[in-house]
Write a protein that holds these residues in place. Structure first.
Motif, PDB file in Angstrom:
ATOM      1  N   LEU A   1      64.507 108.771 -15.924  1.00 44.56           N
ATOM      2  CA  LEU A   1      65.419 108.886 -17.286  1.00 44.56           C
ATOM      3  C   LEU A   1      65.058 108.544 -18.293  1.00 44.56           C
ATOM      4  O   LEU A   1      64.886 109.063 -19.408  1.00 44.56           O
ATOM      5  CB  LEU A   1      67.284 108.729 -17.092  1.00 44.56           C
ATOM      6  CG  LEU A   1      67.552 108.980 -18.458  1.00 44.56           C
ATOM      7  CD1 LEU A   1      68.185 109.940 -18.467  1.00 44.56           C
ATOM      8  CD2 LEU A   1      69.256 108.095 -17.536  1.00 44.56           C
ATOM      9  N   GLN A   2      64.825 106.888 -17.838  1.00 50.37           N
ATOM     10  CA  GLN A   2      63.563 106.026 -18.615  1.00 50.37           C
ATOM     11  C   GLN A   2      62.613 106.485 -19.441  1.00 50.37           C
ATOM     12  O   GLN A   2      62.309 106.809 -21.294  1.00 50.37           O
ATOM     13  CB  GLN A   2      63.579 105.026 -18.588  1.00 50.37           C
ATOM     14  CG  GLN A   2      64.716 104.638 -17.969  1.00 50.37           C
ATOM     15  CD  GLN A   2      64.279 102.736 -17.397  1.00 50.37           C
ATOM     16  OE1 GLN A   2      62.583 102.352 -18.160  1.00 50.37           O
ATOM     17  NE2 GLN A   2      64.453 102.404 -16.333  1.00 50.37           N
ATOM     18  N   ASN A   3      61.392 107.789 -19.168  1.00 44.73           N
ATOM     19  CA  ASN A   3      60.904 108.222 -18.835  1.00 44.73           C
ATOM     20  C   ASN A   3      60.953 109.616 -20.335  1.00 44.73           C
ATOM     21  O   ASN A   3      60.280 109.580 -21.048  1.00 44.73           O
ATOM     22  CB  ASN A   3      59.741 109.055 -18.367  1.00 44.73           C
ATOM     23  CG  ASN A   3      58.895 107.201 -17.359  1.00 44.73           C
ATOM     24  OD1 ASN A   3      59.219 106.295 -18.081  1.00 44.73           O
ATOM     25  ND2 ASN A   3      58.931 107.757 -15.860  1.00 44.73           N
ATOM     26  N   LEU A   4      61.986 110.415 -20.404  1.00 47.67           N
ATOM     27  CA  LEU A   4      62.592 111.206 -21.096  1.00 47.67           C
ATOM     28  C   LEU A   4      63.056 110.750 -22.532  1.00 47.67           C
ATOM     29  O   LEU A   4      62.647 111.698 -23.243  1.00 47.67           O
ATOM     30  CB  LEU A   4      63.905 111.772 -19.729  1.00 47.67           C
ATOM     31  CG  LEU A   4      63.185 112.398 -19.034  1.00 47.67           C
ATOM     32  CD1 LEU A   4      64.992 112.761 -18.365  1.00 47.67           C
ATOM     33  CD2 LEU A   4      62.899 113.842 -19.628  1.00 47.67           C
TER      34      LEU A   4
ATOM     35  N   GLY B   1      80.398 103.271 -23.489  1.00 48.37           N
ATOM     36  CA  GLY B   1      80.851 104.645 -23.458  1.00 48.37           C
ATOM     37  C   GLY B   1      79.963 105.608 -23.821  1.00 48.37           C
ATOM     38  O   GLY B   1      80.082 106.523 -24.726  1.00 48.37           O
ATOM     39  N   LEU B   2      77.981 105.534 -23.766  1.00 51.34           N
ATOM     40  CA  LEU B   2      77.391 105.712 -24.288  1.00 51.34           C
ATOM     41  C   LEU B   2      76.984 106.974 -22.907  1.00 51.34           C
ATOM     42  O   LEU B   2      77.260 106.341 -21.948  1.00 51.34           O
ATOM     43  CB  LEU B   2      76.172 105.467 -24.702  1.00 51.34           C
ATOM     44  CG  LEU B   2      76.272 105.135 -26.446  1.00 51.34           C
ATOM     45  CD1 LEU B   2      76.759 103.631 -26.573  1.00 51.34           C
ATOM     46  CD2 LEU B   2      74.570 105.024 -26.790  1.00 51.34           C
ATOM     47  N   GLN B   3      76.470 108.382 -23.589  1.00 48.51           N
ATOM     48  CA  GLN B   3      76.109 109.388 -22.791  1.00 48.51           C
ATOM     49  C   GLN B   3      74.254 108.765 -21.688  1.00 48.51           C
ATOM     50  O   GLN B   3      74.316 108.574 -20.645  1.00 48.51           O
ATOM     51  CB  GLN B   3      75.477 110.494 -23.188  1.00 48.51           C
ATOM     52  CG  GLN B   3      76.775 111.180 -23.552  1.00 48.51           C
ATOM     53  CD  GLN B   3      77.519 112.796 -22.926  1.00 48.51           C
ATOM     54  OE1 GLN B   3      75.968 113.524 -23.136  1.00 48.51           O
ATOM     55  NE2 GLN B   3      78.547 112.690 -22.000  1.00 48.51           N
ATOM     56  N   GLU B   4      73.837 108.058 -22.614  1.00 51.89           N
ATOM     57  CA  GLU B   4      72.357 107.581 -22.180  1.00 51.89           C
ATOM     58  C   GLU B   4      71.878 106.860 -23.009  1.00 51.89           C
ATOM     59  O   GLU B   4      73.137 106.957 -24.506  1.00 51.89           O
ATOM     60  CB  GLU B   4      71.706 108.751 -21.772  1.00 51.89           C
ATOM     61  CG  GLU B   4      70.928 109.565 -23.738  1.00 51.89           C
ATOM     62  CD  GLU B   4      70.550 110.633 -23.825  1.00 51.89           C
ATOM     63  OE1 GLU B   4      70.366 110.947 -22.704  1.00 51.89           O
ATOM     64  OE2 GLU B   4      70.248 110.964 -24.571  1.00 51.89           O
ATOM     65  N   PRO B   5      70.782 105.994 -22.790  1.00 57.03           N
ATOM     66  CA  PRO B   5      69.332 104.765 -23.959  1.00 57.03           C
ATOM     67  C   PRO B   5      70.549 105.589 -25.400  1.00 57.03           C
ATOM     68  O   PRO B   5      69.166 106.860 -25.036  1.00 57.03           O
ATOM     69  CB  PRO B   5      69.136 104.299 -23.142  1.00 57.03           C
ATOM     70  CG  PRO B   5      68.813 104.337 -21.634  1.00 57.03           C
ATOM     71  CD  PRO B   5      70.466 106.185 -21.707  1.00 57.03           C
TER      72      PRO B   5
END
Ligand SMILES: Nc1nc2c(ncn2[C@@H]2O[C@H](COP(=O)(O)OP(=O)(O)OP(=O)(O)O)[C@@H](O)[C@H]2O)c(=O)[nH]1
Length: 319
Positions: A7-10, A256-260
């Motif tokens: 996920l981080q790489n994305l 409550g974010l979906q992703e960083p």
């Protein structure tokens, strides 16, 4: 919260922070410049200098000027707020400090009721004094210490912690959440009975050394500069950049974010909604005036910064 690598790489994060054309010269109130002069004037009775600094920035912002002026005394560096710092690489921090000539270092949490490292202060100070030539002191008087450091690093809290530990006494120094609280004239405060040890509290406020805007920003994150002088919006953005750089993603869940995210606007919007920090704004439309709710970005930025300073977004090493 550690995100999986995939996920981080994305997510594409900024690889550098754009500091723009900021001017750091006005980030410190004038009274701080007087500090060193007053300290020098009071130096003749001082046996040891205790410098307090923030453990999250062991190398940034310490004012080396005092070393030239006050270097003649034994010196102990207390890296405070260790509860907020990631000191996984403690040994390399100590090595680098030693290379810079700082040999005596203690990490501390001055807010903890019982901090074992605070207990070590008096014995270590005594050892330092015993092992160094004495300066202008008669043998019959007690020991005198001077506490110095840049604003808001916990000088007053340190003094209170010493008193708590060695005298079982309560607060002697005013503690404030804003930098620059300790401005009053010099005060002599007892911190130990056997041997008798005093310290001079104020005005040990040194103006930090800001060699770059980045250093200034780190100092601002740690609360040593009044927020409004730097700007809450830019501090919040630098905080987001830093958290992403250090893989500290607990803000995602907290707000409550979906992703960083690398967009401060997006993050502040979530914070504003989550914390109910919205403003009513009048909008003039073609069919008349309406009131709409918009996120209060400044209030959200404050919340974000405060959460970080309370340690709610994880421990960090900014240097
Ligand atoms: N988390 C944490 N907070 C601390 C610690 N020590 C002090 N603080 C907080 O840091 C803030 C500043 O503390 P002070 O003791 O007033 O700092 P100071 O250096 O005397 O401040 P000035 O008078 O502005 O120079 C306060 O909100 C304290 O509660 C610590 O070890 N850990």
């Amino acid at each position: 919260m550690k995100l999986c690598r995939a996920l981080q790489n994305l997510i594409k994060f900024r690889s550098a922070f754009d500091f723009g054309e900021r001017e750091v010269a006005h980030w410190f109130p004038g009274h701080m410049a007087k500090g060193l002069k007053q300290m020098r004037a009071n130096l003749k009775n001082v046996d040891c200098i205790i410098e307090i600094h923030d453990a999250r920035i062991p190398f940034s912002g310490r004012n080396p000027q005092f070393q030239e002026s006050l270097d003649v005394r034994p010196h102990l560096l207390v890296l405070n707020k260790v509860d907020l710092a990631d000191i996984a690489h403690k040994q390399s921090i100590l090595k680098r400090l030693e290379r810079d000539g700082v040999k005596n270092v203690i990490f501390a949490n001055c807010l903890r009721q019982r901090d074992d490292n605070i207990k070590k202060i008096v014995p270590q100070v005594l050892e330092l004094i015993e092992n160094s030539p004495r300066f202008h002191r008669s043998e019959d008087r007690g020991y005198c210490l001077m506490v110095i450091g840049v604003p808001n690093v916990g000088k007053s809290s340190f003094i209170n912690a010493l008193r708590r530990t060695n005298l079982k006494k309560g607060k002697a120094s005013r503690v404030g959440a804003e930098p620059g609280i300790t401005k009053a004239v010099l005060t002599k405060i007892q911190v130990c009975e056997r041997p008798v040890m005093h310290l001079l509290d104020t005005p040990g406020v040194l103006s930090p050394r800001i060699e770059s805007v980045e250093t200034g920003m780190k100092l601002a994150l740690c609360g040593t500069i009044l927020d409004h002088l730097v700007g809450e919006d830019v501090i919040a953005d630098y905080l987001l950049f830093t958290l992403n750089r250090l893989d500290r993603f607990s803000y995602v869940e907290k707000y409550g974010l979906q992703e960083p995210s690398d967009s401060i606007e997006q993050v502040l919007k979530h914070i504003a909604i989550k914390m109910g920090k919205t403003q009513r704004v009048k909008a003039i439309t073609g069919v008349g005036n309406i009131t709409i709710k918009v996120p209060n970005y400044t209030a959200a930025a404050y919340d974000f910064i405060r959460a970080f300073r309370r340690g709610e977004l994880g421990k960090v090493m900014l240097d």
